[in-house]
Write a protein that holds these residues in place. Structure first.
Motif, PDB file in Angstrom:
ATOM      1  N   HIS A  36       0.819  -1.213   0.000  1.00  0.00           N
ATOM      2  CA  HIS A  36       0.000   0.000   0.000  1.00  0.00           C
ATOM      3  C   HIS A  36       0.854   1.264   0.000  1.00  0.00           C
ATOM      4  O   HIS A  36       0.325   2.366  -0.140  1.00  0.00           O
ATOM      5  N   ARG A  63       6.012   4.406 -10.924  1.00  0.00           N
ATOM      6  CA  ARG A  63       4.813   5.217 -11.132  1.00  0.00           C
ATOM      7  C   ARG A  63       4.122   4.890 -12.452  1.00  0.00           C
ATOM      8  O   ARG A  63       2.903   5.036 -12.563  1.00  0.00           O
ATOM      9  N   PRO A 112       0.570   3.172 -11.011  1.00  0.00           N
ATOM     10  CA  PRO A 112       0.350   4.619 -10.986  1.00  0.00           C
ATOM     11  C   PRO A 112      -0.298   5.159  -9.725  1.00  0.00           C
ATOM     12  O   PRO A 112      -0.151   6.346  -9.424  1.00  0.00           O
ATOM     13  N   ASP A 113      -1.009   4.328  -8.969  1.00  0.00           N
ATOM     14  CA  ASP A 113      -1.666   4.839  -7.762  1.00  0.00           C
ATOM     15  C   ASP A 113      -1.000   4.347  -6.477  1.00  0.00           C
ATOM     16  O   ASP A 113      -1.549   4.501  -5.386  1.00  0.00           O
ATOM     17  N   LEU A 114       0.188   3.745  -6.582  1.00  0.00           N
ATOM     18  CA  LEU A 114       0.926   3.307  -5.403  1.00  0.00           C
ATOM     19  C   LEU A 114       1.685   4.502  -4.824  1.00  0.00           C
ATOM     20  O   LEU A 114       2.534   5.090  -5.505  1.00  0.00           O
ATOM     21  N   PRO A 115       1.433   4.898  -3.585  1.00  0.00           N
ATOM     22  CA  PRO A 115       2.181   6.012  -2.986  1.00  0.00           C
ATOM     23  C   PRO A 115       3.669   5.666  -2.874  1.00  0.00           C
ATOM     24  O   PRO A 115       4.038   4.582  -2.418  1.00  0.00           O
ATOM     25  N   ASP A 153       4.883  12.169  -9.463  1.00  0.00           N
ATOM     26  CA  ASP A 153       4.030  12.222  -8.280  1.00  0.00           C
ATOM     27  C   ASP A 153       4.580  11.329  -7.179  1.00  0.00           C
ATOM     28  O   ASP A 153       4.161  10.180  -6.999  1.00  0.00           O
ATOM     29  N   SER A 195      -0.178   8.705   3.354  1.00  0.00           N
ATOM     30  CA  SER A 195      -0.477   7.960   2.128  1.00  0.00           C
ATOM     31  C   SER A 195      -1.446   6.816   2.397  1.00  0.00           C
ATOM     32  O   SER A 195      -2.292   6.499   1.557  1.00  0.00           O
ATOM     33  N   GLY A 198      -5.371   7.401   2.270  1.00  0.00           N
ATOM     34  CA  GLY A 198      -6.070   7.542   0.992  1.00  0.00           C
ATOM     35  C   GLY A 198      -6.645   6.213   0.523  1.00  0.00           C
ATOM     36  O   GLY A 198      -6.656   5.204   1.236  1.00  0.00           O
ATOM     37  N   GLU A 199      -7.118   6.233  -0.737  1.00  0.00           N
ATOM     38  CA  GLU A 199      -7.656   5.009  -1.330  1.00  0.00           C
ATOM     39  C   GLU A 199      -6.532   3.987  -1.526  1.00  0.00           C
ATOM     40  O   GLU A 199      -5.422   4.357  -1.915  1.00  0.00           O
ATOM     41  N   PRO A 234      -4.142   1.329  -3.300  1.00  0.00           N
ATOM     42  CA  PRO A 234      -3.754   1.212  -4.721  1.00  0.00           C
ATOM     43  C   PRO A 234      -4.481   0.053  -5.396  1.00  0.00           C
ATOM     44  O   PRO A 234      -4.614  -1.030  -4.822  1.00  0.00           O
ATOM     45  N   SER A 235      -4.956   0.312  -6.601  1.00  0.00           N
ATOM     46  CA  SER A 235      -5.796  -0.680  -7.282  1.00  0.00           C
ATOM     47  C   SER A 235      -4.990  -1.833  -7.871  1.00  0.00           C
ATOM     48  O   SER A 235      -5.541  -2.889  -8.145  1.00  0.00           O
TER      49      SER A 235
END
Length: 463
Positions: free
Chosen positions: A49, A70, A74-77, A93, A114, A117-118, A120-121
């Motif tokens: 996550h 990234r 792309p959505d992994l902090p 990012d 981090s 948040g949502e 990571p998908s």
């Protein structure tokens, strides 16, 4: 918030135990990864996550590693520990945490933010069979597979030729082991694919790396919406195939030489026989039979010469020839090396002063280089050094021999002119004809070392 997993990379950045202590109030588990080359395997096969990278890991920039992460997750902090936030490029990012005595505490705070948040998908769920299949392909294929983003920066690499992380975040022009001309050409090719100017690139090269001859294909990388988001590349080591081709070419050339010498001697004998036949006046029947036999022998000689000097891969029909694009991009170094390896032994050497891709008929240009190299070997000796290089409007081939003492110098291109007794004197004459057929010029001058230099101009080169 539930149980969350945090992946910490490296041994010299954040101390995992200290970080875990700083996250004591947060239900998160810490996994340490010492081997950077296993990063993408780990992110694909396990659920995470958040990712913590040091500013420098295994001599590589954490920022460069983050480029690849990234693009694929792309959505992994991503948190880079010990990095100046102002050093992070715009558009990347990630969260940079400056070095301080409270580094682990500051990183823990960034991790907590981090995790709020949502999830990571991709990195936060088990991998799909397609993801593990593609990862296995990248890892196990002996060829070099790679993916690049829309700026032509490496985001994923296979293990075929390189470590899977040693070029991440870099374009080819930023990779030091690649020749400048080749790197710039590769970047132009990739941007043509990314910008939709072409749907595929295929090129063969000669490289002074582990793989001597390679063939590279580059194709678009499409996102879920069908838009181009980068390129996928495949580079294959074709050195063994090229060496077999060289051996076959040498064998073919020996056959041609034997056929030409034999035909020359046989035609001399035929001339003598025809002369004797003229003395046989009055023996009409016998003379007719002999003349017919001699004519058959002459036809056989012509057939042997035609077969031995034709395309070694077999004759083509006219409609097949028209379908073959003769003019194409070819690296000067690659073609020069292929021709050289069929002619010279270890005493002679070939060097390069620059490189370029030319638009040319590969077979004709190969013949031109063969004649120029043979000329150097014959006039400068078996220990000659030949240099092939680039000019403003083409390329040159120069040797370090004694030069060609002819007045005027242009006589070297006359049919039948030769300074070597056993030569026909047609080599440079043919070379100029071959150059002219492609719209090029061929001239001679002195090389820097006092040898002969042949300049080929008016060539379509790709800068």
């Amino acid at each position: 918030m539930g149980g969350k997993s945090v992946l910490v990379v490296g041994d010299d950045g954040v101390d995992p135990a200290t970080l875990e202590s700083a996250l004591a109030e947060t239900p998160a588990s810490i996994t340490q990864l010492s081997d950077l080359t296993a990063l993408f395997d780990t992110l694909t096969r396990s659920m995470f996550h958040a990712l913590v990278l040091p500013a420098i890991v295994d001599g590589q920039s954490g920022t460069d590693i983050a480029y690849g992460v990234r693009n694929l997750f792309p959505d992994l902090p991503v948190i880079i520990a010990g990095e100046d936030p102002s050093a992070v490029p715009d558009g990347l990012d990630v969260t940079a945490v400056e070095s301080s005595t409270r580094l682990e505490d500051n990183v823990a705070e960034a991790v907590r933010d981090s995790l709020d948040g949502e999830p990571p998908s991709v990195a936060g769920r088990p991998p799909s069979p397609m993801e593990t299949l593609l990862l296995s392909l990248f890892n196990e294929l002996p060829d070099h597979l790679y993916a690049k983003d829309d700026d032509a920066r490496h985001v994923l690499m296979g293990r075929g030729f390189n470590e899977p992380t040693d070029r991440l975040g870099r374009t080819d022009v930023e990779v030091p082991e690649l020749a400048d001309e080749h790197a710039k050409a590769a970047l132009r090719d990739e941007m043509d694919v990314i910008e939709g100017n072409t749907d595929r690139i295929e090129v063969e090269e000669f490289l002074n790396l582990g793989a001597t001859y390679v063939r590279t294909r580059k194709m678009p990388w499409y996102d879920a919406a069908g838009e181009i988001q980068g390129i996928v590349g495949h580079t294959q080591d074709i050195t063994e195939r090229k060496l077999r081709e060289h051996a076959f070419r040498r064998q073919h050339e020996r056959m041609v030489k034997v056929a030409l010498v034999a035909s020359h001697e046989l035609r001399n004998e035929l001339q003598i026989a025809y002369g004797r036949l003229e003395d046989m006046a009055g023996c009409d029947d016998a003379a007719a039979d002999i003349e017919e036999s001699l004519s058959n022998v002459s036809t056989i000689i012509d057939t042997v010469v035609e077969l031995s000097t034709s395309d070694p891969n077999g004759p083509l029909q006219h409609d097949e020839i028209e379908q073959i694009p003769k003019q194409k991009h070819v690296w000067l170094s690659r073609l020069s090396r292929e021709v050289w390896d069929t002619l010279a032994d270890s005493r002679a050497s070939l060097t390069f002063d620059g490189d370029t891709r030319i638009v040319a008929d590969q077979e004709s240009t190969g013949l031109l280089l063969q004649i120029l190299f043979q000329n150097a070997l014959e006039h400068a000796g078996p220990s000659v050094t030949v240099t092939v290089g680039t000019t403003d409007d083409g390329f040159f081939a120069a040797d370090d021999g004694p030069g060609i003492d002819v007045e005027p110098p242009e006589r070297v291109f006359d049919a039948g002119h030769s300074a070597v007794a056993e030569n026909t004197g047609f080599g440079l004459y043919v070379a100029r004809r071959v150059a002219a057929d492609q719209g090029w010029t061929l001239s001679m001058s002195d090389s820097e070392s006092g040898g002969a230099r042949f300049n080929i101009g008016n060539v379509d080169c790709q800068d």
